[in-house]
Design a protein around this motif. Structure first.
Motif, PDB file in Angstrom:
ATOM      1  N   THR A  88       8.862 -13.723   9.299  1.00 36.04           N
ATOM      2  CA  THR A  88       9.805 -13.559  10.477  1.00 36.04           C
ATOM      3  C   THR A  88       9.924 -15.320  10.643  1.00 36.04           C
ATOM      4  OG1 THR A  88       7.886 -13.796  12.048  1.00 36.04           O
ATOM      5  CG2 THR A  88       9.040 -11.587  11.687  1.00 36.04           C
ATOM      6  N   ASP A  89       9.357 -16.121   9.783  1.00 37.26           N
ATOM      7  CA  ASP A  89       9.640 -17.432  10.153  1.00 37.26           C
ATOM      8  C   ASP A  89      10.044 -18.064   8.960  1.00 37.26           C
ATOM      9  OD1 ASP A  89       7.413 -17.146   8.492  1.00 37.26           O
ATOM     10  OD2 ASP A  89       6.004 -18.657   9.507  1.00 37.26           O
ATOM     11  N   LYS A  90      10.637 -17.457   7.938  1.00 39.70           N
ATOM     12  CA  LYS A  90      11.257 -18.011   6.637  1.00 39.70           C
ATOM     13  C   LYS A  90      12.587 -17.126   6.182  1.00 39.70           C
ATOM     14  CE  LYS A  90       9.517 -19.804   2.280  1.00 39.70           C
ATOM     15  NZ  LYS A  90       8.300 -19.730   1.325  1.00 39.70           N
ATOM     16  N   THR A  91      13.518 -17.958   5.531  1.00 39.17           N
ATOM     17  CA  THR A  91      14.580 -17.263   5.025  1.00 39.17           C
ATOM     18  C   THR A  91      14.336 -16.322   4.055  1.00 39.17           C
ATOM     19  OG1 THR A  91      15.772 -19.260   5.725  1.00 39.17           O
ATOM     20  CG2 THR A  91      16.797 -17.713   4.160  1.00 39.17           C
ATOM     21  N   LEU A 124      20.168  -7.038  11.262  1.00 34.85           N
ATOM     22  CA  LEU A 124      20.176  -6.236  12.406  1.00 34.85           C
ATOM     23  C   LEU A 124      18.805  -5.907  12.734  1.00 34.85           C
ATOM     24  CD1 LEU A 124      22.887  -3.620  11.345  1.00 34.85           C
ATOM     25  CD2 LEU A 124      22.947  -5.489  12.901  1.00 34.85           C
ATOM     26  N   LEU A 125      17.838  -6.047  11.971  1.00 34.99           N
ATOM     27  CA  LEU A 125      16.480  -5.893  12.623  1.00 34.99           C
ATOM     28  C   LEU A 125      15.836  -7.278  12.858  1.00 34.99           C
ATOM     29  CD1 LEU A 125      15.120  -3.209  10.060  1.00 34.99           C
ATOM     30  CD2 LEU A 125      15.711  -2.815  12.222  1.00 34.99           C
ATOM     31  N   GLY A 126      16.722  -8.380  12.932  1.00 29.24           N
ATOM     32  CA  GLY A 126      16.162  -9.543  13.477  1.00 29.24           C
ATOM     33  C   GLY A 126      15.656 -10.545  12.420  1.00 29.24           C
ATOM     34  N   TYR A 127      15.773 -10.192  11.059  1.00 21.73           N
ATOM     35  CA  TYR A 127      15.354 -11.074  10.125  1.00 21.73           C
ATOM     36  C   TYR A 127      16.452 -12.108   9.646  1.00 21.73           C
ATOM     37  CZ  TYR A 127      11.249  -7.902   9.579  1.00 21.73           C
ATOM     38  OH  TYR A 127      10.509  -7.315   9.749  1.00 21.73           O
ATOM     39  N   ASP A 148      11.612 -22.432  -0.963  1.00 23.56           N
ATOM     40  CA  ASP A 148      12.286 -22.363   0.364  1.00 23.56           C
ATOM     41  C   ASP A 148      12.468 -20.925   1.042  1.00 23.56           C
ATOM     42  OD1 ASP A 148      11.846 -25.130   0.461  1.00 23.56           O
ATOM     43  OD2 ASP A 148      14.124 -25.652   0.295  1.00 23.56           O
ATOM     44  N   TYR A 149      12.526 -20.117   0.046  1.00 21.38           N
ATOM     45  CA  TYR A 149      12.715 -18.517   0.272  1.00 21.38           C
ATOM     46  C   TYR A 149      11.631 -17.634   0.040  1.00 21.38           C
ATOM     47  CZ  TYR A 149      17.284 -20.982  -0.094  1.00 21.38           C
ATOM     48  OH  TYR A 149      18.400 -21.996  -0.189  1.00 21.38           O
TER      49      TYR A 149
END
Length: 173
Positions: free
Chosen positions: A108-111, A131-134, A69-70
């Motif tokens: 950008t679509d996964k933890t 801070l970069l959006g991840y 999942d990661y």
């Protein structure tokens, strides 16, 4: 370019709180740099989202059953990564975490789960990535929590103590 500006602004704001291997003056020298309002608004938005999370770290026992999942990032040195790492983890050394070439490897679509030796630099990397959006979290206590036993310098590098972890497997390169 926007990500680099955000990162530079973050580093300016938080640089005095980070531990680096260098001599510090007795009194901090104030920065004369000002973050432009349009960059500050972006940083503030992501910082507020990050700080609103009820937790920023995940325990090994929570992560281990669901590793798939990661997206796992090991920020230790390449030599330590190759001596043993969490299965499917990629190595992005800490000092390169915000480089465009490193960010290009991140989904950008996964933890994202970040770990280091003890959790300190993983926490800094997690904050930078958020801070970069991840969507990034720290593996609490990092490699120490994963291994059976790790020797850690408590008061100094010469005073070592054993820290016991979960004994999950590390795989070599």
């Amino acid at each position: 370019m926007k990500q680099i500006l955000i990162l530079i602004s973050f580093l300016i704001v938080f640089s005095y709180g980070m531990v680096q291997e260098q001599a510090y003056p007795k009194k901090p020298i104030p920065s004369t740099k000002v973050i432009p309002p349009y960059d500050f608004a972006i940083i503030q938005k992501y910082a507020e989202e990050f700080l609103a999370k009820p937790y920023h770290g995940l325990m090994a026992d929570t992560v281990y059953p669901d590793l798939e999942d990661y997206f796992i990032v090991d920020i230790r040195s390449p030599a330590d990564y190759c001596s043993g790492h969490i299965a499917n983890a990629i190595n992005i050394p800490f000092h390169t975490i915000a480089a465009n070439s490193s960010l290009a490897k991140l989904p950008t679509d996964k933890t994202i789960l970040v770990y280091c030796y003890t959790g300190h630099t993983a926490s800094q990397s997690t904050a930078i990535l958020n801070l970069l959006g991840y969507d990034a979290y720290t593996l609490q206590f990092s490699a120490m929590a994963w291994r059976n036993v790790t020797q850690v310098g408590i008061w100094s590098d010469s005073h070592l103590e054993d820290v016991y972890g979960a004994n999950y497997p590390f795989v070599p390169c």
